[in-house]
Design an enzyme around this catalytic site. Structure first.
Site, PDB file in Angstrom:
ATOM      1  N   TYR A 254       0.791  -1.180   0.039  1.00  0.00           N
ATOM      2  CA  TYR A 254       0.105  -0.035   0.092  1.00  0.00           C
ATOM      3  C   TYR A 254       0.851   1.033   0.072  1.00  0.00           C
ATOM      4  O   TYR A 254       1.594   1.607   0.833  1.00  0.00           O
ATOM      5  CB  TYR A 254      -1.012  -0.089   1.391  1.00  0.00           C
ATOM      6  CG  TYR A 254      -2.034   1.096   1.427  1.00  0.00           C
ATOM      7  CD1 TYR A 254      -2.016   2.110   0.446  1.00  0.00           C
ATOM      8  CD2 TYR A 254      -2.782   1.079   2.403  1.00  0.00           C
ATOM      9  CE1 TYR A 254      -2.951   3.308   0.595  1.00  0.00           C
ATOM     10  CE2 TYR A 254      -3.668   2.103   2.756  1.00  0.00           C
ATOM     11  CZ  TYR A 254      -3.657   3.026   1.785  1.00  0.00           C
ATOM     12  OH  TYR A 254      -4.678   4.190   1.967  1.00  0.00           O
TER      13      TYR A 254
ATOM     14  N   LYS B 248      -1.322  -1.187  -4.182  1.00  0.00           N
ATOM     15  CA  LYS B 248      -2.423   0.023  -4.086  1.00  0.00           C
ATOM     16  C   LYS B 248      -1.547   1.194  -4.119  1.00  0.00           C
ATOM     17  O   LYS B 248      -0.738   1.558  -3.314  1.00  0.00           O
ATOM     18  CB  LYS B 248      -3.025  -0.090  -2.725  1.00  0.00           C
ATOM     19  CG  LYS B 248      -3.851   0.761  -2.531  1.00  0.00           C
ATOM     20  CD  LYS B 248      -5.087   0.469  -1.156  1.00  0.00           C
ATOM     21  CE  LYS B 248      -5.355   1.803  -0.479  1.00  0.00           C
ATOM     22  NZ  LYS B 248      -5.442   3.018  -1.298  1.00  0.00           N
TER      23      LYS B 248
HETATM   24  C1  LIG Z   1      -5.396  10.113   1.076  1.00  0.00           C
HETATM   25  C2  LIG Z   1      -6.582   9.187   1.000  1.00  0.00           C
HETATM   26  O1  LIG Z   1      -7.507   9.242   1.966  1.00  0.00           O
HETATM   27  N1  LIG Z   1      -6.766   8.795  -0.009  1.00  0.00           N
HETATM   28  C3  LIG Z   1      -7.899   7.947  -0.570  1.00  0.00           C
HETATM   29  C4  LIG Z   1      -8.725   8.444  -1.942  1.00  0.00           C
HETATM   30  O2  LIG Z   1      -9.811   7.511  -2.083  1.00  0.00           O
HETATM   31  C5  LIG Z   1      -8.917   9.934  -1.691  1.00  0.00           C
HETATM   32  O3  LIG Z   1      -9.896   9.977  -0.413  1.00  0.00           O
HETATM   33  C6  LIG Z   1      -9.863  10.312  -2.739  1.00  0.00           C
HETATM   34  O4  LIG Z   1      -9.034  10.188  -4.118  1.00  0.00           O
HETATM   35  C7  LIG Z   1     -10.094  11.871  -2.630  1.00  0.00           C
HETATM   36  O5  LIG Z   1      -9.241  12.716  -2.797  1.00  0.00           O
HETATM   37  C8  LIG Z   1      -7.637   6.647  -0.769  1.00  0.00           C
HETATM   38  O6  LIG Z   1      -6.346   6.555  -1.531  1.00  0.00           O
HETATM   39  C9  LIG Z   1      -7.203   5.721   0.625  1.00  0.00           C
HETATM   40  C10 LIG Z   1      -7.537   4.460   0.879  1.00  0.00           C
HETATM   41  O7  LIG Z   1      -7.615   3.845  -0.502  1.00  0.00           O
HETATM   42  C11 LIG Z   1      -7.791   3.800   2.088  1.00  0.00           C
HETATM   43  O8  LIG Z   1      -8.754   4.301   2.640  1.00  0.00           O
HETATM   44  O9  LIG Z   1      -7.085   3.190   2.595  1.00  0.00           O
END
Ligand SMILES: CC(=O)N[C@@H]([C@@H](O)[C@H](O)[C@H](O)CO)[C@@H](O)CC(=O)C(=O)O
EC number: 4.1.3.3
Length: 318
Positions: free
Chosen positions: A141, A171
């Site tokens: 990740y 990921k």
């Molecule tokens: C920094 C962060 O929280 N990034 C999110 C994104 O889904 C992000 O919320 C989205 O792209 C909106 O900016 C995901 O990459 C995180 C994620 O996959 C997780 O919850 O583990």
């Protein structure tokens, strides 16, 4: 080598425990049904960033993982458990536990307090965790903005399967498309799942060769994102772009209001109707003002149904 587990481009979901001071395990089954039926999401990533996995105790993480695996049986395609921790021992315990309960894979972030300073050191850590669950597909990740570990993913990927035989993919939660593109370029035999983690840029990730996606917004924009994935698959790039712009309009709007894990939980509650509870400290509950504004935006984009607003206020993207 373990079989490649990521078959389609259905987005993985970032889930999500639901608790205030204590976790409310009782709504997880209901949430599984909501995800499958309302959002078309059948692959779940448990105890990651959105699920505040790093804010939970080891026993809580075990119990959340068990609940998702149990409730998801015969309903979900895959449940991948994030088992990363600062302590290698804890990470190994969680990895072993994930194997025992029948999870489909494990993922690990880089340790972020005493940090690995180069690729080999990071791989040594990951390898020890992977070895605790030798039959489970293993994902790294990569989320450098949160871990502060900036070792490039393409560097890590190079030769990794020799060190970690269960390595299954990445990921990739970063906006560096040069790094991501070079991961794809190395993945000649397409043996790895390269899962893109920046939801507002997923279309670019797909063009670059992402094999799937993991993200927080799929909790409530899963259906819209699936429409984008379908358009992309049938090479209808103009529609795919429209869907991406629609998703961006919402994310851009909430980013300007201040957007993070707390706000994600509030939107999840709003859209699913299933109470997610507040986040755990140090995070603070989203304000009422935020939720009201997000709700109005979702309605104007026709992502939430609404009545009583004049057509002129609609900016629906279908
Ligand atoms: C920094 C962060 O929280 N990034 C999110 C994104 O889904 C992000 O919320 C989205 O792209 C909106 O900016 C995901 O990459 C995180 C994620 O996959 C997780 O919850 O583990």
């Amino acid at each position: 080598m373990a079989a490649r587990v990521f078959l389609g481009k259905t987005p993985y979901l970032q889930i999500k425990k639901t608790y205030s001071r204590e976790i409310n395990f009782s709504v997880i089954g209901q949430y599984v049904d909501y995800l499958v039926k309302e959002q078309g999401v059948k692959n779940i990533f448990v105890n990651g960033t959105t699920g505040e996995g790093l804010s939970l105790s080891v026993s809580e993480r075990r119990r959340v993982a068990e609940e998702w695996v149990t409730q998801g049986r015969n309903k979900l395609d895959q449940v991948v458990i994030h088992v990363g921790a600062l302590s290698l021992k804890e990470s190994q315990e969680l990895a072993q536990h994930a194997a025992e309960i029948g999870a489909d894979g494990i993922a690990v972030i880089a340790p972020f307090f005493l940090k690995p300073w180069n690729k080999d050191v990071l791989i040594n850590f990951l390898k020890e965790v992977a070895a605790a669950a030798p039959a489970l597909p293993f994902y790294y990740y990569h989320i450098p903005a949160l871990t502060g570990v900036k070792i490039r993913a393409e560097e890590l990927l190079d030769g990794i399967q020799d060190k970690i035989p269960t390595f299954q993919g990445l990921k990739f939660s970063d906006t560096d498309l040069l790094d991501f593109g070079q991961c794809v370029d190395q993945n000649h035999q397409r043996q790895f799942a390269l899962l893109f983690g920046v939801d507002e840029q997923l279309l670019s990730g797909l063009v670059m060769g992402a094999t799937g996606a993991v993200g927080s917004t799929y909790n409530y924009l899963g259906k819209k994102t699936n429409q984008m994935l379908e358009a992309f698959e049938r090479k209808d790039f103009s529609s795919a772009l429209n869907y991406q712009f629609c998703i961006q309009r919402f994310i851009n709007f909430v980013v300007k209001l201040g957007f993070g894990v707390s706000q994600t939980k509030a939107i999840m509650t709003l859209v699913s109707g299933i109470p997610m509870g507040p986040p755990r400290l140090p995070l603070q509950k989203a304000t009422r003002e935020f939720t009201d504004n997000a709700e109005a935006k979702l309605k104007s984009l026709d992502i939430l149904s609404f009545t009583g607003v004049k057509d002129g206020n609609l900016e629906a993207c279908s």
